[in-house]
Design an enzyme around this catalytic site. Structure first.
Site, PDB file in Angstrom:
ATOM      1  N   VAL A   1      35.384 -24.137 -47.651  1.00 29.57           N
ATOM      2  CA  VAL A   1      35.074 -25.550 -47.883  1.00 29.57           C
ATOM      3  C   VAL A   1      35.180 -26.336 -46.584  1.00 29.57           C
ATOM      4  O   VAL A   1      34.358 -27.208 -46.280  1.00 29.57           O
ATOM      5  CB  VAL A   1      36.013 -26.135 -48.963  1.00 29.57           C
ATOM      6  CG1 VAL A   1      35.819 -27.645 -49.077  1.00 29.57           C
ATOM      7  CG2 VAL A   1      35.761 -25.474 -50.302  1.00 29.57           C
TER       8      VAL A   1
ATOM      9  N   GLU B   1      30.219 -31.133 -46.206  1.00 28.47           N
ATOM     10  CA  GLU B   1      29.551 -31.550 -47.443  1.00 28.47           C
ATOM     11  C   GLU B   1      28.751 -32.815 -47.282  1.00 28.47           C
ATOM     12  O   GLU B   1      27.745 -33.023 -47.967  1.00 28.47           O
ATOM     13  CB  GLU B   1      30.602 -31.749 -48.563  1.00 28.47           C
ATOM     14  CG  GLU B   1      31.253 -30.487 -49.062  1.00 28.47           C
ATOM     15  CD  GLU B   1      32.445 -30.066 -48.195  1.00 28.47           C
ATOM     16  OE1 GLU B   1      33.057 -29.047 -48.506  1.00 28.47           O
ATOM     17  OE2 GLU B   1      32.747 -30.782 -47.206  1.00 28.47           O
TER      18      GLU B   1
ATOM     19  N   ASP C   1      -7.792 -41.016 -32.844  1.00 24.61           N
ATOM     20  CA  ASP C   1      -9.216 -41.307 -32.914  1.00 24.61           C
ATOM     21  C   ASP C   1      -9.467 -42.602 -32.141  1.00 24.61           C
ATOM     22  O   ASP C   1      -8.545 -43.389 -31.903  1.00 24.61           O
ATOM     23  CB  ASP C   1      -9.622 -41.454 -34.382  1.00 24.61           C
ATOM     24  CG  ASP C   1     -11.121 -41.575 -34.564  1.00 24.61           C
ATOM     25  OD1 ASP C   1     -11.855 -41.172 -33.652  1.00 24.61           O
ATOM     26  OD2 ASP C   1     -11.554 -42.091 -35.608  1.00 24.61           O
TER      27      ASP C   1
ATOM     28  N   ASP D   1     -10.925 -35.845 -40.028  1.00 22.44           N
ATOM     29  CA  ASP D   1      -9.611 -35.759 -39.389  1.00 22.44           C
ATOM     30  C   ASP D   1      -8.600 -34.996 -40.234  1.00 22.44           C
ATOM     31  O   ASP D   1      -7.496 -34.695 -39.756  1.00 22.44           O
ATOM     32  CB  ASP D   1      -9.050 -37.167 -39.132  1.00 22.44           C
ATOM     33  CG  ASP D   1      -9.917 -37.985 -38.199  1.00 22.44           C
ATOM     34  OD1 ASP D   1     -10.346 -37.430 -37.172  1.00 22.44           O
ATOM     35  OD2 ASP D   1     -10.182 -39.162 -38.503  1.00 22.44           O
TER      36      ASP D   1
ATOM     37  N   ASN E   1      35.073 -31.019 -39.166  1.00 25.85           N
ATOM     38  CA  ASN E   1      35.178 -29.764 -39.906  1.00 25.85           C
ATOM     39  C   ASN E   1      35.767 -28.647 -39.048  1.00 25.85           C
ATOM     40  O   ASN E   1      36.541 -27.813 -39.534  1.00 25.85           O
ATOM     41  CB  ASN E   1      33.806 -29.351 -40.443  1.00 25.85           C
ATOM     42  CG  ASN E   1      33.396 -30.168 -41.656  1.00 25.85           C
ATOM     43  OD1 ASN E   1      33.023 -31.314 -41.522  1.00 25.85           O
ATOM     44  ND2 ASN E   1      33.486 -29.583 -42.834  1.00 25.85           N
TER      45      ASN E   1
ATOM     46  N   GLU F   1      39.408 -28.985 -38.997  1.00 26.92           N
ATOM     47  CA  GLU F   1      40.028 -28.438 -40.217  1.00 26.92           C
ATOM     48  C   GLU F   1      40.143 -26.920 -40.137  1.00 26.92           C
ATOM     49  O   GLU F   1      41.167 -26.332 -40.526  1.00 26.92           O
ATOM     50  CB  GLU F   1      39.203 -28.853 -41.439  1.00 26.92           C
ATOM     51  CG  GLU F   1      39.247 -30.356 -41.702  1.00 26.92           C
ATOM     52  CD  GLU F   1      38.171 -30.809 -42.682  1.00 26.92           C
ATOM     53  OE1 GLU F   1      37.464 -29.937 -43.223  1.00 26.92           O
ATOM     54  OE2 GLU F   1      38.036 -32.024 -42.892  1.00 26.92           O
TER      55      GLU F   1
ATOM     56  N   ASN G   1      36.772 -34.235 -46.556  1.00 25.41           N
ATOM     57  CA  ASN G   1      35.357 -34.180 -46.172  1.00 25.41           C
ATOM     58  C   ASN G   1      34.546 -35.291 -46.827  1.00 25.41           C
ATOM     59  O   ASN G   1      33.656 -35.878 -46.211  1.00 25.41           O
ATOM     60  CB  ASN G   1      34.771 -32.817 -46.540  1.00 25.41           C
ATOM     61  CG  ASN G   1      35.279 -31.715 -45.631  1.00 25.41           C
ATOM     62  OD1 ASN G   1      35.952 -31.987 -44.639  1.00 25.41           O
ATOM     63  ND2 ASN G   1      34.977 -30.475 -45.967  1.00 25.41           N
TER      64      ASN G   1
ATOM     65  N   THR H   1      36.607 -38.979 -45.271  1.00 26.78           N
ATOM     66  CA  THR H   1      36.561 -39.289 -43.850  1.00 26.78           C
ATOM     67  C   THR H   1      35.246 -38.892 -43.210  1.00 26.78           C
ATOM     68  O   THR H   1      34.889 -39.410 -42.152  1.00 26.78           O
ATOM     69  CB  THR H   1      37.726 -38.606 -43.110  1.00 26.78           C
ATOM     70  OG1 THR H   1      37.563 -37.189 -43.209  1.00 26.78           O
ATOM     71  CG2 THR H   1      39.048 -38.993 -43.719  1.00 26.78           C
ATOM     72  N   ASP H   2      34.520 -37.957 -43.813  1.00 27.08           N
ATOM     73  CA  ASP H   2      33.220 -37.577 -43.262  1.00 27.08           C
ATOM     74  C   ASP H   2      32.117 -38.486 -43.773  1.00 27.08           C
ATOM     75  O   ASP H   2      31.333 -39.029 -43.008  1.00 27.08           O
ATOM     76  CB  ASP H   2      32.864 -36.127 -43.641  1.00 27.08           C
ATOM     77  CG  ASP H   2      33.742 -35.129 -42.893  1.00 27.08           C
ATOM     78  OD1 ASP H   2      34.667 -35.577 -42.215  1.00 27.08           O
ATOM     79  OD2 ASP H   2      33.486 -33.925 -43.011  1.00 27.08           O
TER      80      ASP H   2
END
Length: 900
Positions: free
Chosen positions: A292, A297, A339, A645, A707, A710, A735, A738-739
């Site tokens: 994990v 995540e 073009d 095109d 991560n 961790e 995760n 704080t992430d």
């Protein structure tokens, strides 16, 4: 009895009908000018199928949903959740499952809205056709047409199928969907043309999806449905496999590396636990915790939301994004292929020069008074003071079939763009057609035809009937014997005629479309009297560069992005426009489509980087040019609007279609739709793409440093004999808390200074370059050290439960403080940097508040299995957690003060 091949199939090479004489065309199609019988038409419809081009297939919601699962990070989380369930830890399994559902829901909701918006934009219209069967004209559904049918063609209609003309009277079509050029094309049912004649020059053919603007005629259908020229381009487009964007490729590589690192780390922790004699359940829990910890995540959620934020910002700037990952790809673009007509230019003709016998008058773009809009040798002149100029403007306004009107402050002018240009320049001199008609009432008109190459309007006046004529210089000079001058007129001798032809050649060499203007007093309104004309002037018209294009191209050059013109227009005209825009210098190359066709792929790939302008290109040539640039490692954005095109739009890394004038096929093949049709919008979009890519790098570096910290904590504690220092649910909380919140704040960071003055990022570059990798490892190590220090202090001065709680809190707060390091390479302690992104400050306060809730609210603390801290422990946590933030800002401040 022999078996005949189906009409319009292998008996005649597709696209070669223009090279056959009319009798041979009818013979091969087994038809007559009176058309097919109803029975034969019905039989061929069964045999050949309906005349249906392409229906936009809606994107299935299930397909969009399944696409969310094709993500290595989601698979890693699923494996970790499954392992937790098998180990009997229902809480961890449920928590991981909720994270997976959240990621998939966000990705699905954002992408499905983009698809549904495009499907509404791509609705196709149902058309009908007038067909002659057994000598009788009838109205049928266009889908019922078959090869061999004879169709009636009238102004205002869309051509329902590819047809070889049988007769044509003043017939003109607009073939912009096929060739990209908006100017009407004269058609005539003449003799066979050379087989190599390009589509744009096949005057004896009309094509499906083009429009008839003037005249009438009839033609025999030679191809229907996907066998038409439009269908051929459709098949070419479908054969192109859409490449994954650089962002998708980078995240895939990153995901694979994460998977490998996760497996190795989990096995290592499990081995350490087993060697230390830990129970199997505890070993499994430690391995799941590390798996994990290895998976950020928040990455899929934040990446999706960052793209969605970019999509919203681009939508406000009139750019509709169909595919989320392409938002970032725009920031990596190294070549913009565009073009010419309507993209780099205005798409409408403008009179820029009036050449009389005595003067060359330049027409300025703007001016408060008429006298400031007309210049001779750079000096303003009043049109009323130059009789030949005033007469030329009057001829242009009266030999005209258009009408100017205003709506909402904008000038609207239906009709031929050259007619409109002449009305506009007359208005600039204070001459309105409606006012002129009061003095010169219209008595008759002679429309343009490709045979006589001129048009005439007959107007009455007090002195009799006057013809006002405009047309090709050759046709007008052939019928003229006098020249209008400042003093009246004089006879035209051989010397004067040669001088006028020299003027014409000079204007043409400048890339101008040249019209001759003439007048004459006549006895009746008929073509027979159009001889002995008085030549008045040449009008030089051009399709001028669109507003803001030159500035945008200059901005692209500063950003290391090359602009390449790929057009169906003539190479000389294209080169002139490119020079006006600053694209083409003395070292730039110009290639014609025929030259491209003569090259093999290797030669084209070698030459493509030095070519700035490709003229008269076919759909196949456009596709090959884009592919050649991609093989050179370029990230290519292709701008287009026509059916021709579509294949190149699909091949390009970023296909960009025009929303207003773009065909449905072009829009379907594109990744981005410019709703305002402005090239300058691409400049805004590219800048936005660069900002998004910068922010993606910032939050990826932030997430990975957190991560990795961790993982280092778990490995470090494991080596020290404490592999279960943090539980899987605690790491998942970290995760998510704080992430996710701080990383979301990084997704809306403002642009770094000089973002459009640096080179584009290579398509092969990783999402984390070497300097960012050093950032990740360095700060991860620092966060891991302070966390393990808190854990060690707790073990020494308190107990194992308190040590785990201190490590949990220190890791959380140090990751929150690390947000400031991830925002920029410059110090963020300055107040202006803080307020530049208030979401960063808000997310940090929110994350700290939720983490403090864990420390002081017993239900949440019990759920996460942590104990409360005493005052001394809290002081240690705060002091240690501040270390990464303080060190990071000190390093940035020192770097900012370094000279240079």
């Amino acid at each position: 009895m022999g078996v005949h091949p189906a009409p319009g199939t292998s008996e005649t090479r597709p696209g070669a009908w223009h090279a056959l004489a009319q009798p041979e065309v009818l013979s091969r199609l087994r038809t007559r000018p009176e058309g097919l019988s109803q029975a034969e038409a019905a039989s061929r419809l069964i045999q050949m199928g309906p005349n249906i081009f392409r229906v936009v297939r809606p994107v299935s919601a299930w397909a969009v949903l399944l696409r969310q699962f094709r993500n290595i990070l989601m698979l890693l989380l699923a494996l970790a959740g499954s392992a937790a369930a098998l180990a009997g830890d229902a809480g961890d399994a449920i928590a991981i499952g909720c994270v997976i559902v959240l990621n998939i829901a966000i990705g699905f909701g954002t992408e499905i809205r983009a698809h549904r918006a495009m499907e509404a934009l791509l609705a196709l219209e149902v058309r009908q056709a007038r067909v002659i069967r057994a000598g009788h004209t009838q109205l049928v559904n266009a889908s019922e047409l078959v090869p061999g049918d004879v169709i009636a063609l009238e102004a205002g209609q869309a051509v329902p199928a590819d047809a070889r003309l049988l007769d044509a009277a003043e017939l003109q079509t607009v073939e912009a969907p096929l060739t990209g050029e908006p100017e009407p094309v004269g058609k005539r049912a003449g003799d066979a043309l050379p087989p190599e004649t390009p589509v744009a020059d096949r005057s004896n053919m009309v094509y499906m999806a083009t429009g008839i603007v003037t005249g009438a005629g009839s033609g025999v259908v030679v191809a229907t449905g996907m066998r038409t020229e439009v269908g051929r381009i459709g098949r070419l487009t479908e054969s192109v496999t859409k490449q994954r964007t650089p962002m998708e490729r980078r995240l895939t590589v990153l995901g694979h590396r994460l998977a490998l690192a996760s497996i190795i780390a989990a096995l290592l922790v499990a081995a350490l636990g087993a060697l230390q004699g830990m129970p199997l359940a505890q070993v499994a829990q430690a391995a799941i915790a590390l798996a994990v910890a290895a998976v950020p995540e928040g990455l899929p959620v934040v990446a999706t939301i960052a793209m969605a934020i970019g999509v919203r910002r681009m939508a406000r700037r009139h750019a509709l994004v169909r595919h989320l990952p392409v938002v970032e790809t725009l920031g990596s673009a190294s070549v913009i292929c565009a073009d010419k007509t309507g993209t780099l230019t205005t798409g409408r003709m403008t009179a820029t020069v009036i050449r009389t016998a005595d003067h060359e008058i330049a027409v300025a773009e703007a001016g408060e008074q008429p006298s400031s809009r007309f210049l001779v040798d750079g000096q303003p002149v009043d049109p009323a003071e130059l009789p030949a100029l005033a007469l030329a403007l009057r001829v242009g306004a009266l030999a005209n079939a258009s009408v100017l009107s205003e709506r909402g402050g904008a000038v609207e002018a239906p009709g031929d763009s050259t007619d409109v240009a002449l009305l506009v320049v007359a208005r600039q001199a204070g001459l309105e057609r409606r006012d002129l008609l009061e003095t010169w009432p219209l008595a008759g008109q002679l429309p343009f035809s490709s045979e006589r190459m001129l048009t005439a309007a007959f107007h009455e006046s007090d002195t009799g009937l006057t013809a006002f004529v405009k047309g090709s210089p050759g046709a007008i000079l052939e019928r003229s014997n006098r020249i209008a001058t400042a003093d009246g007129s004089r006879m035209m001798g051989p010397e004067e005629r040669e001088q006028l032809m020299g003027m014409n050649r000079d204007l043409a060499r400048r890339g101008l479309r040249v019209l001759a203007l003439a007048t004459s007093t006549v006895t009746r309104a008929h073509e027979d009297v159009l001889h002995g004309l008085t030549w008045v002037a040449f009008a030089g018209l051009s399709d001028p560069p669109a507003s803001g294009v030159a500035t945008t191209i200059r901005t692209f050059r500063e950003a290391g992005i090359r602009t390449v013109m790929i057009t169906g227009d003539q190479r000389d005209t294209a080169a002139r426009v490119a020079r006006e825009l600053g694209m083409l210098d003395d070292g730039g190359l110009v290639l014609d489509g025929a030259e491209v066709d003569a090259m093999d792929d290797v030669a084209l790939e070698k030459m493509a980087p030095g070519v700035t302008v490709f003229g008269r290109t076919s759909p196949e040539a456009k596709l090959r040019i884009v592919a050649a640039l991609q093989r050179r490692g370029e990230v290519v954005a292709m701008l287009g609007d026509g059916v021709n095109d579509a294949a190149a739009l699909r091949q390009a890394d970023i296909g960009v279609a025009m929303g207003r004038r773009g065909t449905d096929m072009a829009k379907e093949a594109a990744d981005v739709i410019l709703e305002d049709d402005r090239f300058a919008t691409i400049g805004v979009v590219v800048r936005e793409g660069r900002v998004i890519f910068d922010n993606v790098r910032k939050f990826v570096a932030y997430l990975f440093s957190c991560n990795l910290a961790e993982i280092m904590v778990l490995l470090g504690a494991g080596v020290a004999g404490h592999p279960g220092v943090l539980a899987p649910l605690q790491i998942l909380w970290l995760n998510l808390l704080t992430d996710t919140f701080p990383a979301l704040a990084l997704a809306v960071e403002p642009a770094e200074p000089g973002i459009m003055r640096r080179q584009p990022v290579s398509a092969d570059a990783g999402i984390l370059p070497r300097d960012r990798q050093g950032f990740v490892v360095g700060y991860a190590s620092l966060i891991a050290v302070v966390t393990l220090a808190a854990f060690a202090w707790g073990l020494r001065h308190r107990d194992a439960a308190m040590a785990t709680a201190m490590a949990f809190m220190t890791l959380a707060f140090s990751q929150i403080g690390h947000l400031g390091n991830a925002r920029s390479d410059r110090p963020v302690v300055a107040w202006r940097r803080v307020i530049a992104n208030p979401f960063a400050l808000g997310s940090a306060l929110l994350a700290m508040g939720l983490q403090l809730l864990v420390g002081f609210w017993s239900p949440l603390r019990d759920l996460l299995k942590v104990v409360g801290l005493d005052g001394t422990a809290w002081v240690m946590v705060v002091v240690l957690a501040l270390v990464p933030a303080v060190v990071g800002q000190a390093l940035r401040a020192a770097r900012a003060m370094r000279p240079g």
